[in-house]
Enzyme design. Structure first.
Site, mmCIF file in Angstrom:
data_model
loop_
_atom_site.group_PDB
_atom_site.id
_atom_site.type_symbol
_atom_site.label_atom_id
_atom_site.label_comp_id
_atom_site.label_asym_id
_atom_site.label_seq_id
_atom_site.Cartn_x
_atom_site.Cartn_y
_atom_site.Cartn_z
ATOM 1 N N SER A 35 0.813 -1.208 0.000
ATOM 2 C CA SER A 35 0.000 0.000 0.000
ATOM 3 C C SER A 35 0.856 1.271 0.000
ATOM 4 O O SER A 35 1.684 1.440 -0.886
ATOM 5 C CB SER A 35 -0.924 -0.044 1.221
ATOM 6 N N ASP B 117 -8.666 -5.881 -5.155
ATOM 7 C CA ASP B 117 -8.547 -4.582 -4.479
ATOM 8 C C ASP B 117 -9.036 -3.478 -5.412
ATOM 9 O O ASP B 117 -8.685 -3.468 -6.598
ATOM 10 C CB ASP B 117 -7.070 -4.358 -4.123
ATOM 11 N N HIS C 134 -6.540 -6.448 -1.163
ATOM 12 C CA HIS C 134 -5.478 -5.484 -0.908
ATOM 13 C C HIS C 134 -4.345 -6.098 -0.083
ATOM 14 O O HIS C 134 -3.194 -5.708 -0.212
ATOM 15 C CB HIS C 134 -6.103 -4.313 -0.144
#
Ligand code: NAG
Ligand code: NAG
Ligand code: NAG
Length: 689
Positions: free
Chosen positions: A182, A391, A466
């Protein structure tokens, strides 16, 4: 009874024998050793018990900066796992790497009794893994001051590495990899550039970090392209379509975002784009609209909104993914349990929370987005970018799109004919796999596809969110094989290339023909002295089936060692009586009078922590989730603090105190069970994205 006794002996063995080694080799290490955890000796398979170090390393005394790390090393390393250290960073900014440790790549999960259970896909079997809370203010890392930009983050991380290798000098020559997720898509390239620059600037070989590669999962790397990918991705995933109520405004918004990105690219807009803002609020609004167009009031309360981290899941509105993953329900109390913190050598701390908005609100980044750093890094080391294909917020299309525009090692993009797509066309076909994509086959199943060229590898991981290692622990661990080039290649009849990886330690040519379990036995004494030297499980496949002969030899060894260790223990007890601190190994009592005198920047403004963990309601102004679900979603995993968007007002205190907000806490608990089930059930056809 006997079982318990053996467990106790094992605890004695691990700690005392290690303790001796540590005392001889490196006194510094001892204070970081993790001797026990709830459930450790009962729930974790013996052969997989990691050797663990955890604690807060002082970086600077001037501004009381301490970085927290938790290191896991396998005690029965297979060859491929030797001499390798992976540093793992979660994103945010401000999200603790305990997400990675306890819900993703680490060896443990936390059950509802607050005990550790084993993650059979743990990365620590493939390399030593060190989870680091950074920058300061994140998780258990703290300082008087927050970092103001990524340069500060790099400065402190280099300092952390120096300090870390002072404690673990034997790791210094290891191959070093940096992995994360991320917003770490910003951290990791910046930190790596910092390392490579420093290596270049010094002639002293003993000061050069042996950085070998980067693994970035669902990274927030190129805000422009990634913002423009929200709509194509959502369209292709069937989250929105021409009949959606917001369709025409979505198209308008996409156009607005596109024209701003065009200006940025043409250099007619301020070049110092703030990556925090996901380019600007016009682009941010696209995601906002997609999420709210998924609102369905006719559904169950817990299902009214799509989950921003996995479009196959739903969540309550306006959480839209903030209650996910369900494991948080157990991780939160675990990391706020004084007994556990004592065992983890966490001395000074505030209440642990997954993400600190203080970190993100202070990180006023005016530097160029990390994508600009990739070409120079790729000249020196390989980078592997992987994306869970479900995601939305850091979706794989955005990654593919920025790679198409990226110029590195003498070419632009992957350099094949079928990369001629333009992103303005929203037709789904445009985004179906290109010819260049090779299937990735792991353990005889197609688990994703891979594109690779000139030191850059992109991996699309099927059926993953994710947080790829959360959904796909084994597959995610095999990403390390891809990085290490521990794969076989094949070409199918249709001319399609295939990358093949295998469950840990089972790659055909990497298995030694002659396994020598008997050698292990005779080596017992030596093994005990070096703890991590045993090779007995080298040939064991990644399945958890235990090998009887190895168990027997282990028991024999254990008994031999127990005798030695009991003797040592006796000496240790005597020795311990000279020291004021408790000498008991299986120490579970709460530490009395533990001093928590933490100084925080925001304390100066509104927060008075005093000497205790904050009481309920004491922690300042919690973020109003309902005022801005996207604010926290960004904050949690991509890095926008929504600044300037009007959705999120940084609170005077930096806390997102889930535990003290009654409404949120109850939401959390109600949802968790259902989501736990949900996230375990297979969803959608493989590779449907
Ligand atoms: C690998 O690690 C072991 C144990 O730490 C050490 O003894 C050995 O020297 C290392 N090998 C290399 C090549 O660094
Ligand atoms: C803390 O102090 C050290 C040493 O003076 C300095 O290098 C570092 O940048 C400071 N950290 C912050 C966040 O200001
Ligand atoms: C790729 O990385 C290797 C190190 O793994 C490096 O030696 C090489 O120069 C890099 N560049 C290219 C174009 O492969």
């Amino acid at each position: 009874m006997i079982f318990r006794f053996v467990i106790a002996l094992q605890a004695v063995f691990v700690t005392l024998c290690y303790g001796l080694v540590a005392r001889n080799n490196n006194n510094l290490q001892e204070q970081f050793l993790v001797k026990n955890l709830p459930g450790l000796y009962s729930n974790i398979p013996k052969d997989d018990l990691p050797l663990m170090f955890s604690g807060q390393l002082e970086l600077y005394s001037e501004n009381k900066t301490y970085y927290y790390f938790w290191k896991y090393a396998d005690q029965n390393k297979i060859d491929i796992a030797k001499n390798k250290t992976i540093f793992w960073l979660n994103g945010g900014p401000g999200c603790s790497s305990m997400d990675g440790a306890l819900m993703e790549a680490g060896p443990f999960r936390i059950n509802d009794k607050g005990e550790v259970t084993y993650n059979h896909g743990s990365w620590h079997k493939a390399a030593d893994v060190v989870f680091v809370d950074q920058p300061s203010g994140t998780g258990f890392s703290y300082s008087d001051k927050y970092d103001a930009d990524l340069n500060g983050v790099v400065h402190e991380f280099l300092r952390f590495l120096d300090k870390y290798f002072e404690v673990f000098p034997e790791d210094f020559h290891n191959d070093i990899y940096i992995a994360g997720e991320s917003y770490a898509g910003q951290y990791i390239p910046y930190v790596s550039k910092g390392i490579l620059d420093r290596n270049r600037q010094t002639d002293d070989e003993t000061k050069k970090f042996n950085l070998k590669g980067l693994l970035i999962g669902n990274g927030w790397i190129a805000p422009n392209e990634q913002s423009l990918s929200y709509l194509p991705f959502a369209y292709q995933a069937g989250v929105v379509n021409e009949k959606s109520s917001k369709w025409s405004s979505l198209l308008d918004q996409q156009e607005k975002c596109q024209s701003i990105v065009n200006e940025i690219n043409a250099g007619t807009l301020d070049k110092g784009v703030n990556v925090h803002n996901i380019v600007n609020k016009e682009c941010e609004k696209i995601l906002n609209m997609i999420m709210s167009s998924s609102l369905d009031r006719s559904k169950d309360t817990n299902e009214q909104c799509i989950n921003i981290y996995d479009y196959t899941l739903r969540d309550s509105f306006p959480s839209c993914g903030m209650n996910w993953p369900p494991d948080l329900t157990n991780v939160n109390p675990f990391l706020n349990d004084d007994k556990v913190l004592d065992l983890l050598n966490v001395k000074e701390h505030r209440k642990w929370r997954e993400c600190s908005s203080g970190v993100s609100s202070h990180l006023k980044n005016k530097l160029e987005p990390a994508v600009k750093l990739l070409p120079a890094i790729l000249e020196e080391i390989p980078i592997l970018l992987f994306n869970g294909n479900r995601d939305i917020i850091c979706n794989y299309m955005g990654t593919e799109d920025f790679i198409k525009n990226l110029e590195w090692n003498g070419g632009i993009g992957w350099q094949t004919d079928d990369d001629a797509d333009t992103t303005e066309d929203l037709k789904a076909d445009k985004y179906k796999g290109s010819k260049l994509a090779s299937d990735w086959v792991y353990d005889d199943e197609t688990v994703g596809y891979i594109k690779q060229s000139r030191n850059l590898t992109f991996v699309n991981v099927f059926d993953a969110s994710h947080m790829v290692p959360f959904d796909k622990p084994f597959v995610s661990r095999s990403l390390i094989d891809l990085m290490l080039k521990e794969y076989d290649e094949d070409v199918r009849d249709d001319g399609k290339r295939v990358f093949i990886t295998y469950p840990l330690g089972t790659r055909p040519k990497s298995i030694p023909e002659d396994e020598k379990p008997s050698e292990t036995e005779s080596d017992a004494a030596v093994s005990s002295a070096t703890v991590s030297d045993s090779t007995s499980s080298e040939s064991t496949s990644s399945t958890e089936a235990s090998d009887i002969s190895s168990t027997t030899s282990r028991i024999t060894r254990l008994i031999q060692l127990s005798v030695i260790c009991i003797l040592i223990w006796g000496i240790y007890v005597l020795y311990g009586s000279y020291k004021s601190r408790p000498s008991s190994i299986i120490k579970t009592g709460p530490s009395s009078g533990k001093k928590k005198n933490v100084q925080w920047a925001d304390q100066l403004r509104s927060f008075q922590e005093g000497d205790t963990v904050p009481e309920e309601g004491e922690s300042g102004v919690p973020i109003d989730h309902k005022a801005g679900f996207l604010a926290k979603a960004y904050n949690k995993l991509t890095g926008s603090n929504g600044e300037g968007s009007g959705q999120y007002v940084p609170a005077p205190s930096d806390d997102i105190e889930l535990a003290v907000v009654d409404a949120d806490l109850s939401n959390f608990e109600i949802h968790s069970d259902e989501e736990a089930e949900e996230s375990q059930s297979p969803r959608g056809p493989v590779g449907s994205v």
